[in-house]
Structure formats: structure tokens, C-alpha cells
Write a protein that holds these residues in place. Structure first.
Motif, short mmCIF file in Angstrom:
data_model
loop_
_atom_site.label_atom_id
_atom_site.label_comp_id
_atom_site.label_asym_id
_atom_site.label_seq_id
_atom_site.Cartn_x
_atom_site.Cartn_y
_atom_site.Cartn_z
N ALA A 178 49.20 18.48 -35.42
CA ALA A 178 49.87 18.67 -34.14
C ALA A 178 51.06 17.73 -33.99
O ALA A 178 52.09 18.10 -33.42
CB ALA A 178 48.88 18.47 -33.00
N GLU A 179 50.92 16.50 -34.53
CA GLU A 179 52.05 15.57 -34.45
C GLU A 179 53.22 16.03 -35.31
O GLU A 179 54.38 15.92 -34.92
CB GLU A 179 51.63 14.16 -34.86
CG GLU A 179 52.76 13.18 -34.70
CD GLU A 179 52.35 11.74 -34.98
OE1 GLU A 179 53.26 10.93 -35.21
OE2 GLU A 179 51.15 11.44 -34.98
N SER A 236 54.72 18.95 -33.23
CA SER A 236 55.26 18.66 -31.91
C SER A 236 56.06 17.37 -31.82
O SER A 236 56.86 17.20 -30.90
CB SER A 236 54.12 18.59 -30.89
OG SER A 236 53.33 17.44 -31.12
N LYS A 286 54.70 14.55 -31.11
CA LYS A 286 54.02 13.71 -30.12
C LYS A 286 52.83 13.01 -30.76
O LYS A 286 52.14 13.60 -31.59
CB LYS A 286 53.53 14.55 -28.95
CG LYS A 286 54.64 15.24 -28.19
CD LYS A 286 54.07 16.08 -27.07
CE LYS A 286 55.16 16.77 -26.30
NZ LYS A 286 54.59 17.60 -25.22
N GLN A 324 49.98 14.28 -26.99
CA GLN A 324 49.55 15.65 -27.17
C GLN A 324 48.65 16.10 -26.04
O GLN A 324 48.59 17.29 -25.72
CB GLN A 324 48.82 15.81 -28.51
CG GLN A 324 49.70 15.62 -29.71
CD GLN A 324 48.90 15.57 -30.99
OE1 GLN A 324 47.78 16.03 -31.07
NE2 GLN A 324 49.49 14.98 -32.02
#
Length: 111
Positions: free
Chosen positions: A97-98, A101, A103, A108
Motif C-alpha cells: 500500500a505504501e 499510495s 503513505k 494509510q
């Protein structure tokens, strides 16, 4: 599990001298975070190669009951394996996810 926990804690906690290091994966590529990563890598390598060695007489991953809690049995071993699997999926999810995104672990979640 420690990696997933670290992805959350690094958002709030900074060691002295590391205040300028970004959170998330950027910490590994930015000095002085790079020095901290190198130190962590060397210490963990030393522990793995010299202290936490595998006994050839035991099955792989069987380190017995080092804390002396008398909780080493097949049921607890299975729980430990399942918790480890969940921790690996959590860490991979946070990292993935990082990457997508940009973040860190807490951003997140909207914090």
C-alpha cells in the motif's frame, strides 16, 4: 509481526538524531536512516548466525521453551505459526500500500 508494528510505531516515535528521517520505506534510503538500517542488519545477522542457531536434533524452527513458560506444545506451536503468517501478510500489505499510495502505515489509515 515486528515489521507491521514498526510500520505503525515509526509514525509516532523518532529516536534522538533521527528526527529528519522520513517515515515509511523512505527511512531506509535517507541518511541517517541508512546507518540505522545497516546497524540493525548487522546486529540481526550476528544474532541469527551466532546466538539463535538451529539444533540439528530438532525440527526446523523448534527452539523449545527459552523463556521457561511451559507453554511449548503442538497447539501453541500452531498458534505461533499462524500468528507469524498473519504478521507477514500484514507487513506485505503495508509495504504494498505504501508503494502504491506513498503513505506510511498510519497515514494509510487516515491518521
Amino acid at each position: 509481526m515486528m515489521a507491521a508494528l514498526g510500520a505503525v510505531v515509526q509514525h509516532y516515535v523518532k529516536f534522538p538524531g533521527f528526527e529528519s528521517v522520513p517515515t515509511g520505506l523512505g527511512a531506509v534510503t535517507t541518511a541517517p536512516g541508512t546507518y540505522g538500517f545497516a546497524a540493525l542488519f548487522l546486529v540481526s545477522g550476528r544474532l541469527e548466525l551466532a546466538i539463535w542457531t538451529q539444533d540439528d536434533k530438532k525440527e526446523p524452527g523448534n527452539f523449545g521453551d527459552p523463556a521457561g513458560l511451559n507453554m511449548y506444545n503442538p497447539e501453541m506451536r500452531q498458534k505461533e505459526i499462524n500468528n507469524g503468517r498473519m504478521g507477514m501478510f500484514s507487513a506485505i500489505g503495508i509495504i504494498g500500500a505504501e508503494v502504491l499510495s506513498g503513505k506510511d502505515g498510519m497515514n494509510q489509515l487516515g491518521f
